[in-house]
Structures are given as structure tokens and as C-alpha cells.
Design a protein around this motif. Structure first.
Motif, PDB file in Angstrom:
ATOM      1  N   GLY A 180      41.536  30.101   5.434  1.00  0.00           N
ATOM      2  CA  GLY A 180      40.815  30.531   6.619  1.00  0.00           C
ATOM      3  C   GLY A 180      41.478  30.116   7.913  1.00  0.00           C
ATOM      4  N   PRO A 181      41.162  30.810   8.995  1.00  0.00           N
ATOM      5  CA  PRO A 181      41.703  30.465  10.314  1.00  0.00           C
ATOM      6  C   PRO A 181      41.074  29.184  10.847  1.00  0.00           C
ATOM      7  CG  PRO A 181      40.105  32.233  10.514  1.00  0.00           C
ATOM      8  CD  PRO A 181      40.287  31.994   9.043  1.00  0.00           C
ATOM      9  N   VAL A 182      41.738  28.580  11.808  1.00  0.00           N
ATOM     10  CA  VAL A 182      41.237  27.376  12.463  1.00  0.00           C
ATOM     11  C   VAL A 182      41.275  27.607  13.970  1.00  0.00           C
ATOM     12  CG1 VAL A 182      41.664  24.933  12.941  1.00  0.00           C
ATOM     13  CG2 VAL A 182      41.980  25.824  10.621  1.00  0.00           C
ATOM     14  N   ALA A 183      40.121  27.492  14.618  1.00  0.00           N
ATOM     15  CA  ALA A 183      40.042  27.661  16.069  1.00  0.00           C
ATOM     16  C   ALA A 183      39.922  26.284  16.706  1.00  0.00           C
ATOM     17  CB  ALA A 183      38.844  28.532  16.442  1.00  0.00           C
ATOM     18  N   SER A 184      41.040  25.771  17.194  1.00  0.00           N
ATOM     19  CA  SER A 184      41.062  24.439  17.799  1.00  0.00           C
ATOM     20  C   SER A 184      42.168  24.380  18.846  1.00  0.00           C
ATOM     21  CB  SER A 184      41.289  23.363  16.730  1.00  0.00           C
ATOM     22  OG  SER A 184      41.471  22.106  17.336  1.00  0.00           O
ATOM     23  N   PRO A 185      41.827  24.574  20.126  1.00  0.00           N
ATOM     24  CA  PRO A 185      42.848  24.508  21.185  1.00  0.00           C
ATOM     25  C   PRO A 185      43.620  23.189  21.174  1.00  0.00           C
ATOM     26  CG  PRO A 185      40.817  25.438  22.039  1.00  0.00           C
ATOM     27  CD  PRO A 185      40.508  24.940  20.665  1.00  0.00           C
ATOM     28  N   ARG A 186      42.928  22.091  20.905  1.00  0.00           N
ATOM     29  CA  ARG A 186      43.612  20.804  20.899  1.00  0.00           C
ATOM     30  C   ARG A 186      44.656  20.734  19.787  1.00  0.00           C
ATOM     31  NH1 ARG A 186      41.252  14.731  21.679  1.00  0.00           N
ATOM     32  NH2 ARG A 186      43.256  13.688  21.385  1.00  0.00           N
ATOM     33  N   ALA A 187      44.316  21.270  18.603  1.00  0.00           N
ATOM     34  CA  ALA A 187      45.277  21.274  17.501  1.00  0.00           C
ATOM     35  C   ALA A 187      46.489  22.147  17.829  1.00  0.00           C
ATOM     36  CB  ALA A 187      44.601  21.768  16.220  1.00  0.00           C
ATOM     37  N   VAL A 188      46.256  23.234  18.547  1.00  0.00           N
ATOM     38  CA  VAL A 188      47.368  24.096  18.977  1.00  0.00           C
ATOM     39  C   VAL A 188      48.307  23.318  19.887  1.00  0.00           C
ATOM     40  CG1 VAL A 188      48.006  26.173  20.237  1.00  0.00           C
ATOM     41  CG2 VAL A 188      45.998  26.199  18.745  1.00  0.00           C
ATOM     42  N   VAL A 189      47.731  22.621  20.861  1.00  0.00           N
ATOM     43  CA  VAL A 189      48.541  21.819  21.780  1.00  0.00           C
ATOM     44  C   VAL A 189      49.307  20.741  21.011  1.00  0.00           C
ATOM     45  CG1 VAL A 189      48.461  20.195  23.714  1.00  0.00           C
ATOM     46  CG2 VAL A 189      47.026  22.250  23.743  1.00  0.00           C
ATOM     47  N   ASP A 190      48.633  20.106  20.062  1.00  0.00           N
ATOM     48  CA  ASP A 190      49.290  19.075  19.257  1.00  0.00           C
ATOM     49  C   ASP A 190      50.490  19.643  18.510  1.00  0.00           C
ATOM     50  OD1 ASP A 190      47.465  17.193  20.083  1.00  0.00           O
ATOM     51  OD2 ASP A 190      46.206  17.325  18.286  1.00  0.00           O
ATOM     52  N   TRP A 191      50.323  20.854  17.954  1.00  0.00           N
ATOM     53  CA  TRP A 191      51.423  21.467  17.204  1.00  0.00           C
ATOM     54  C   TRP A 191      52.658  21.656  18.081  1.00  0.00           C
ATOM     55  CZ3 TRP A 191      52.948  22.660  12.398  1.00  0.00           C
ATOM     56  CH2 TRP A 191      54.023  23.541  12.263  1.00  0.00           C
ATOM     57  N   PHE A 192      52.463  22.236  19.250  1.00  0.00           N
ATOM     58  CA  PHE A 192      53.612  22.542  20.100  1.00  0.00           C
ATOM     59  C   PHE A 192      54.182  21.302  20.778  1.00  0.00           C
ATOM     60  CE2 PHE A 192      51.728  26.769  19.690  1.00  0.00           C
ATOM     61  CZ  PHE A 192      52.862  27.517  19.421  1.00  0.00           C
ATOM     62  N   VAL A 193      53.357  20.300  21.028  1.00  0.00           N
ATOM     63  CA  VAL A 193      53.862  19.054  21.603  1.00  0.00           C
ATOM     64  C   VAL A 193      54.633  18.252  20.551  1.00  0.00           C
ATOM     65  CG1 VAL A 193      53.209  16.810  22.568  1.00  0.00           C
ATOM     66  CG2 VAL A 193      52.123  18.892  23.419  1.00  0.00           C
ATOM     67  N   ASP A 194      54.047  18.099  19.386  1.00  0.00           N
ATOM     68  CA  ASP A 194      54.680  17.303  18.337  1.00  0.00           C
ATOM     69  C   ASP A 194      55.970  17.939  17.831  1.00  0.00           C
ATOM     70  OD1 ASP A 194      52.571  15.576  18.550  1.00  0.00           O
ATOM     71  OD2 ASP A 194      51.515  16.305  16.762  1.00  0.00           O
ATOM     72  N   ASN A 195      56.047  19.271  17.876  1.00  0.00           N
ATOM     73  CA  ASN A 195      57.205  19.977  17.317  1.00  0.00           C
ATOM     74  C   ASN A 195      58.025  20.678  18.396  1.00  0.00           C
ATOM     75  OD1 ASN A 195      56.545  19.623  14.335  1.00  0.00           O
ATOM     76  ND2 ASN A 195      54.692  20.651  15.055  1.00  0.00           N
ATOM     77  N   ARG A 196      57.966  20.166  19.622  1.00  0.00           N
ATOM     78  CA  ARG A 196      58.613  20.859  20.739  1.00  0.00           C
ATOM     79  C   ARG A 196      60.121  20.999  20.546  1.00  0.00           C
ATOM     80  NH1 ARG A 196      56.702  15.992  22.221  1.00  0.00           N
ATOM     81  NH2 ARG A 196      58.126  14.413  23.063  1.00  0.00           N
ATOM     82  N   HIS A 197      60.742  20.025  19.894  1.00  0.00           N
ATOM     83  CA  HIS A 197      62.194  20.124  19.689  1.00  0.00           C
ATOM     84  C   HIS A 197      62.538  21.316  18.804  1.00  0.00           C
ATOM     85  CE1 HIS A 197      66.372  19.029  18.989  1.00  0.00           C
ATOM     86  NE2 HIS A 197      66.143  19.128  17.695  1.00  0.00           N
ATOM     87  N   ASP A 198      61.902  21.402  17.640  1.00  0.00           N
ATOM     88  CA  ASP A 198      62.176  22.509  16.718  1.00  0.00           C
ATOM     89  C   ASP A 198      61.755  23.852  17.314  1.00  0.00           C
ATOM     90  OD1 ASP A 198      63.381  21.066  14.730  1.00  0.00           O
ATOM     91  OD2 ASP A 198      61.563  20.788  13.549  1.00  0.00           O
ATOM     92  N   VAL A 199      60.624  23.868  18.017  1.00  0.00           N
ATOM     93  CA  VAL A 199      60.156  25.111  18.638  1.00  0.00           C
ATOM     94  C   VAL A 199      61.178  25.625  19.646  1.00  0.00           C
ATOM     95  CG1 VAL A 199      58.431  26.097  20.192  1.00  0.00           C
ATOM     96  CG2 VAL A 199      57.703  24.674  18.274  1.00  0.00           C
ATOM     97  N   GLY A 200      61.653  24.742  20.508  1.00  0.00           N
ATOM     98  CA  GLY A 200      62.646  25.146  21.497  1.00  0.00           C
ATOM     99  C   GLY A 200      63.956  25.576  20.865  1.00  0.00           C
ATOM    100  N   LEU A 201      64.385  24.832  19.850  1.00  0.00           N
ATOM    101  CA  LEU A 201      65.652  25.129  19.180  1.00  0.00           C
ATOM    102  C   LEU A 201      65.609  26.490  18.489  1.00  0.00           C
ATOM    103  CD1 LEU A 201      68.458  24.168  18.180  1.00  0.00           C
ATOM    104  CD2 LEU A 201      67.263  23.146  16.221  1.00  0.00           C
ATOM    105  N   LEU A 202      64.573  26.728  17.692  1.00  0.00           N
ATOM    106  CA  LEU A 202      64.493  27.979  16.942  1.00  0.00           C
ATOM    107  C   LEU A 202      64.202  29.164  17.849  1.00  0.00           C
ATOM    108  CD1 LEU A 202      62.619  26.863  13.700  1.00  0.00           C
ATOM    109  CD2 LEU A 202      65.069  27.044  14.117  1.00  0.00           C
TER     110      LEU A 202
END
Length: 421
Positions: A180-202
Motif C-alpha cells: 500500500g501507499p504511504v502518505a507522509s510528507p515528513r518521511a518524504v523529506v527524510d528520504w531525500f535528505v538522508d539519500n541526497r548524495h545518491d539522488v543528486g548523483l543518479l
């Protein structure tokens, strides 16, 4: 897990392509199909963004032997948010293009559900639930196909209803996957903050790859005119059998679960040879039996049948090692290889047309892929790379629910024959 388990997601992808891409192309009028194509291109663009910022990022975490159980909620939240965003954007674009409210709503729903379905399918394949991913895709394609056939029988198959069929099929596939989907703005922010290096690189690597994909046919067109451009695009379309296989394996390649041995490359090369031979024989038979309409692009491509087959062979190996590299290399090592790959493909293909004319366009593309493949081979595991994967089975047997624990398992060698659990 025997290699045949990958037949399921491959069959699902082929069936989905037939219903979602081929059928509208065959049935819809030119203007209606043009609108449909715009929506599909929007979906494809957002899908590339999803792979760069969410799916392949997660696979790289698996390669580093990181536990993903704590990240699953953030992963699902990011997936849900991007699917919602892409659906909204597609709906607005459809509204501008068509000025039709129902069509725009259908476009938004189709894009959002298809984005989410693609993301959870990636997760299922990466976590060794490969058969389940394939069966859910097949179910979605069957549902979309049945509704499409019913609409055709009623004479009600239009751009809007075609989009609704796509949306319904993607929704059924998502539901059958059981995640199922998860609606959590905070979790979204956590994902992109915690993985910002890989996100930017890819994301950077994907942008460079897009330049290569779009720029190569435009370059050969600028050099040789419309014919080499059309031949390049048509030949590229015939590489679909190889692209299906590579896309099915993508999650496993990026995560390091398979592909880390010479055997994997040889197996992929064999698949490329078989696919290339089939396409070559098919084009030759169509030409010799006079089954091609005069003046069509397929008729123009038939004399290049052997070159098209060669391109399938080299693309199979090149795509395989590129996805391995997308998971293995880090920082400058990845970006430098992607830039070099783009330079080689653009340079060799463009030079071939410039020096030898239109007849060389497909052969040049095949040679470019072969040369570019060597850029992604590294003899040292620590050469600018992420950590070598360990305990592959344990990491990839992810939880069936969002909060379940990751199972433990024995250390395994990387191969194409890891056992399915």
C-alpha cells in the motif's frame, strides 16, 4: 531460483506494452494518438526521474549491504508522493493539450497509478519476489486488455477510454502486489535528505544519458538528413527484446544481486545474439517475401538487417554492464563514465554517417555500443565504487509489509542463479 522465473515479469512487461502502447497506436486516429503519446512521454519522463531519485537509490543501498527495513516507509512515502505529483502534472498537461476535463482526469490517474505500479514492481523484483511482480503486471495487462476489447466491440475506444483502460490496469496491478501507499510528507523529506548524495548523483547521470538518447538521432539527422535519423530510430525500436530483458533485471543489477561475474555477461551476450539473429531473420524474410509496403521505414531498414542484429548484440552487453555500473560506481567514477559513454556514442555514430554515409548509421551505432561497454568494466572493486555487496539473499529478502524485519540468510556468490525464497 531458476533463471526462468524472470519470464514472469518479462511476460508482464510485453503484455502491458501490447495493451498500453501498441493497441492505441493501431486504433486511435492521428490527433487522438498524438494526445495519448504526449501523456505517455510525460509518464516516461517522470519514470526516469523516479528511477534516479527513488528506485535505483534504494538498490544502491542494498548493494552497500545496508538494512532497508528502516527505510521502507520513507521509500513508499517518496514513491507515493512522486506518483501523485506526476499524475497531477500529467493531468494539467493533458488539460492544456486537449481542453477536455475527463481526458485530463484519465491521464492523471493513468500516470499516477502506472508510476506507483512501476515503483512497487521494482521493489518486488529487488526483493526476490519476482514471480509476484510478473503476475501483478500480467493481471493489470489482462484487465486493461479486456476493457479495451470491450470498448472496441462497442465502438467506444477513444483517447479518453484508452487512458482509463491504462489507469484501471495499473490500479489492479498495484492492488494485486499487496504493497500500500504511504502518505507522509515528513518521511518524504527524510528520504531525500538522508539519500541526497545518491539522488543528486543518479539524477545527474540520468540527465547526461538523456542527452545521449535524444541527441544521437538528432545528430545523425543533422549530418545526413531525415533518412539516417529515421533508420536510427526504427532500428532502436527493434532493440525492444533486449530492453525488455535488461529492464526486468534492472533492480537486481543495480543492487548487485546478479551480474557480478563473467558468466552473467556471457548469458546476456547470448540473449543478445539470439534476439539479434531473430530480428535479422525476420527483416530478411519480410523483405524477400515482399511483405513490406514500399516506401515504409521498415522497407528502408530491411537492407540493414544484419547491422540491426549486431546492434541488438552489442546493446545487450552494453546495457547490462551499464546498469551494473550504475549501482557500483560512485561520484566522479560514475559521472565520468557516463560522460565518456555519451561522447563515444555520439562521436562514433556521427562520424560513421559523416565518413561512410547513410549505409553506416546502424553499424556505427552497434560499434559505439560495443566500445562504450568497455568503459563500465572495472578490475578493482574499490575503484571509486560503493561497497561490494555481501549477504545478498539476506538483504534482498525484504519484508512483505512496510514494517516487517529483514530476514537473515547465508552469504552467496553473485550469479544469475540465486535461489528464490
Amino acid at each position: 531460483m531458476k533463471n526462468t522465473v524472470y519470464v514472469w515479469p518479462a511476460a508482464g512487461q510485453i503484455a502491458s506494452t501490447a495493451v498500453i502502447q501498441v493497441l492505441p497506436m493501431l486504433i486511435l486516429p492521428v490527433h487522438g494518438y498524438a494526445v495519448y503519446a504526449v501523456i505517455y512521454l510525460v509518464f516516461a519522463a517522470f519514470l526516469a526521474l523516479q528511477n534516479a531519485t527513488i528506485c535505483d537509490v534504494w538498490a544502491r543501498m542494498l548493494r552497500r549491504s545496508e538494512s532497508t527495513s528502516s527505510q521502507l516507509r520513507a521509500f513508499q512515502a517518496a514513491l507515493t508522493a512522486l506518483a501523485t505529483l506526476s499524475g497531477t502534472a500529467a493531468g494539467l498537461i493533458a488539460l492544456v493539450v486537449s481542453d477536455h476535463g475527463l481526458l485530463a482526469a484519465a491521464a492523471g490517474a493513468a500516470t499516477a497509478f502506472a508510476m506507483y505500479r512501476s515503483g512497487i514492481s521494482y521493489r518486488l523484483v529487488a526483493t526476490e519476489r519476482i514471480r509476484r511482480a510478473g503476475l501483478s503486471a500480467l493481471l493489470g495487462a489482462i484487465v486493461a486488455g479486456l476493457f479495451s476489447v470491450s470498448l472496441l466491440a462497442l465502438g467506444a475506444y477513444t483517447t479518453t477510454t484508452a487512458l482509463l483502460c491504462w489507469a484501471l490496469g495499473a490500479l489492479c496491478a498495484s492492488l494485486s502486489a499487496g504493497i500500500g501507499p504511504v502518505a507522509s510528507p515528513r518521511a518524504v523529506v527524510d528520504w531525500f535528505v538522508d539519500n541526497r548524495h545518491d539522488v543528486g548523483l543518479l539524477s545527474a547521470e540520468t540527465a547526461i544519458k538523456t542527452i545521449e538518447t535524444v541527441g544521437t538521432p538528432l545528430l545523425v539527422g543533422a549530418i545526413g538528413g531525415a533518412l539516417p535519423l529515421a533508420l536510427h530510430r526504427a532500428a532502436s525500436s527493434l532493440t525492444y527484446p533486449v530492453r525488455v530483458v535488461v529492464e526486468v533485471l534492472r533492480a537486481r543489477l543495480v543492487s548487485g544481486a546478479i551480474g557480478g561475474s563473467l558468466r552473467g555477461v556471457l548469458v546476456m551476450g547470448t540473449i543478445g545474439v539470439l534476439a539479434g539473429t531473430s530480428v535479422t531473420v525476420g527483416l530478411t524474410v519480410l523483405e524477400n517475401w515482399g511483405l513490406l509496403g514500399a516506401g515504409t521505414i521498415v522497407d528502408a531498414l530491411a537492407p540493414h538487417a544484419l547491422a540491426v542484429g549486431a546492434w541488438l548484440c552489442t546493446m545487450a552487453v552494453s546495457s547490462f554492464v551499464q546498469f551494473m555500473g550504475r549501482g557500483r560506481f560512485n561520484g566522479r567514477a560514475l559521472i565520468a563514465r557516463r560522460i565518456a559513454n555519451t561522447v563515444v556514442v555520439l562521436g562514433v555514430t556521427g562520424s560513421g554517417v559523416l565518413l561512410f554515409g547513410v549505409a553506416a548509421v546502424v553499424w556505427s551505432a552497434a560499434l559505439a555500443e560495443l566500445l562504450a561497454a568497455f568503459l563500465w568494466i572495472s578490475r578493482r572493486a574499490d575503484d571509486g565504487s560503493v561497497a561490494t555487496p555481501r549477504d545478498t539473499d539476506a538483504r534482498l529478502r525484504g519484508p512483505a509489509t512496510l514494517s516487517g524485519p529483514t530476514a537473515a540468510g547465508a552469504d552467496t556468490r553473485i550469479s544469475l542463479t540465486s535461489p528464490e525464497r
